[in-house]
Design a protein around this motif. Structure first.
Motif, mmCIF file in Angstrom:
data_model
loop_
_atom_site.group_PDB
_atom_site.id
_atom_site.type_symbol
_atom_site.label_atom_id
_atom_site.label_comp_id
_atom_site.label_asym_id
_atom_site.label_seq_id
_atom_site.Cartn_x
_atom_site.Cartn_y
_atom_site.Cartn_z
ATOM 1 N N GLU A 1 0.817 4.107 -3.089
ATOM 2 C CA GLU A 1 0.441 5.499 -2.859
ATOM 3 C C GLU A 1 1.596 6.447 -3.150
ATOM 4 N N SER B 1 -3.965 4.721 -7.276
ATOM 5 C CA SER B 1 -5.017 4.227 -6.401
ATOM 6 C C SER B 1 -4.765 2.769 -6.053
ATOM 7 N N LYS C 1 0.822 -1.223 0.000
ATOM 8 C CA LYS C 1 0.000 0.000 0.000
ATOM 9 C C LYS C 1 0.855 1.272 0.000
ATOM 10 N N LYS C 2 1.876 1.323 0.827
ATOM 11 C CA LYS C 2 2.693 2.530 0.936
ATOM 12 C C LYS C 2 3.382 2.849 -0.386
#
Length: 395
Positions: A55, A60, A51-52
């Motif tokens: 982003e 997205s 996720k990091k």
């Protein structure tokens, strides 16, 4: 990435790209996602551990709710070498089957809740994406950073220790036997796990035309250059689009470069933890024979500790290739597709120390093309690589 844009069908607006959280698989997907996001609605589907970085790339993220990071790490980064050992490959595959089934179920749920794309591009390690796409009526493509691993009816087989192209009838026969060995092993594994695999919707290993069902029958995006690969009959679905190179900028500490010194980066990528201490020790020995050079060994661990400096040897948790690779005079790497193409694109000389998986096949291609030197002979050869390092910087 222009070759990728030329392939996108007319009318496609929404594209999902899928990858596991490991840099060698996630970062090429992020590179494609960043390029495509200029003209399409793009989402990256992966695990919590990605996720990091998703982003940081300005993209997205759709995160699978299950706990995949630690189980996947245990499979992809075992405490021993896999190489071509049938038993170790069997053990590795046994652990991954259940994860793939859960991944497929959660992917289906994510699309039900967040809307499905018109095109899904999945890393080659996620074969279950194809069945989910079929049921959801989504166009499925495969991204392939290492096209050398694709089976073919001729040419040089992969996962056999880094074979070179055959030049004689004896060599061609030897390659034929290795191709049969690879296929028989895959068939045996598929048969052993047939009940678990069929729960994912995958019912056969090969299609009627002989192509591998793990990869899209419509489009396989080879993240390589055709003239770098050994000659063979490629699958009809394969298209070479060139390397997809990108490192998310997460603000990591810069390596300690010293003015007036030559610098060598040594990396085994983000896996192979079982071997990194031994390689770091060998690099310390090498550094001791070249006091006028600086040696940086990276653990490939973005969550690692601070730099550890000992004389002209420094052990570094993470090196951002996009930011810092061009500062190195030579790179000693393991033959991973990412670092290999980063070096080739920047014209940085490389010594290749393959350890596992497809790394030997990449080492063979680098050596055959004259674009890298294959360090044969294990750690002792690495300790004594000083003459080679001086030779490549003089060229």
């Amino acid at each position: 990435m222009q070759r990728l844009f030329d392939l996108i069908p007319a009318g496609v607006t929404y594209i999902d790209l899928l990858a596991p959280p490991f840099a060698g698989h996630l970062h090429p997907v992020l590179a494609m996602g960043k390029a495509l996001s200029a003209h399409y609605q793009v989402r990256i589907i992966s695990t919590h551990g990605a996720k990091k970085r998703i982003e940081a790339a300005g993209l997205s993220a759709l995160i699978l709710p299950g706990e995949y990071d630690q189980p996947l790490l245990a499979v992809a980064n075992p405490r021993y070498a896999i190489k071509s050992s049938p038993l170790k490959l069997y053990q590795q595959f046994r652990h991954v089957v259940g994860l793939l089934k859960n991944f497929a179920d959660e992917l289906e749920q994510i699309w039900q809740q967040n809307g499905k794309p018109e095109l899904a591009i999945a890393d080659f390690t996620l074969p279950i994406a194809g069945e989910v796409c079929r049921k959801a009526d989504v166009l499925w493509w495969t991204s392939m950073p290492s096209p050398c691993v694709l089976e073919s009816p001729d040419g040089t087989p992969a996962y056999c220790g880094g074979l070179m192209p055959a030049k004689t009838m004896l060599g061609r026969n030897w390659h034929f036997l290795h191709r049969k060995k690879v296929r028989l092993f895959k068939l045996a594994i598929f048969w052993l796990f047939r009940d678990a695999i069929r729960q994912t919707g995958i019912t056969r290993l090969y299609r009627h035309d002989g192509s591998e069902s793990a990869y899209s029958p419509t489009r396989i995006l080879a993240l390589s250059e055709r003239d770098f690969e050994f000659p063979q009959r490629w699958p009809a679905a394969l298209t070479f689009i060139g390397p997809a190179l990108y490192t998310p900028a997460l603000g990591y500490q810069a390596p300690p470069f010293k003015v007036g010194k030559r610098h060598v980066l040594v990396t085994l990528g983000t896996h192979l933890d079982w071997h990194k201490d031994a390689v770091a020790d060998a690099v310390r020995v090498l550094a001791g024979t070249m006091p006028d050079w600086e040696f940086h060994f990276t653990d490939g661990n973005a969550a690692g500790d601070d730099n550890q400096q000992q004389g002209n040897f420094c052990r570094i948790p993470w090196v951002d290739y996009d930011c810092w690779l061009s500062h190195y005079d030579v790179v000693i790497h393991h033959g991973g597709a990412g670092i290999m193409w980063h070096c080739l694109k920047r014209d940085i000389p490389a010594l290749v120390y393959p350890v596992d998986y497809d790394q030997f096949d990449h080492a063979a291609r680098l050596a055959y093309s004259g674009k890298g030197i294959w360090l044969r002979g294990g750690l002792k050869k690495l300790e004594q690589a000083g003459a080679l390092l001086r030779e490549v910087v003089r060229k």
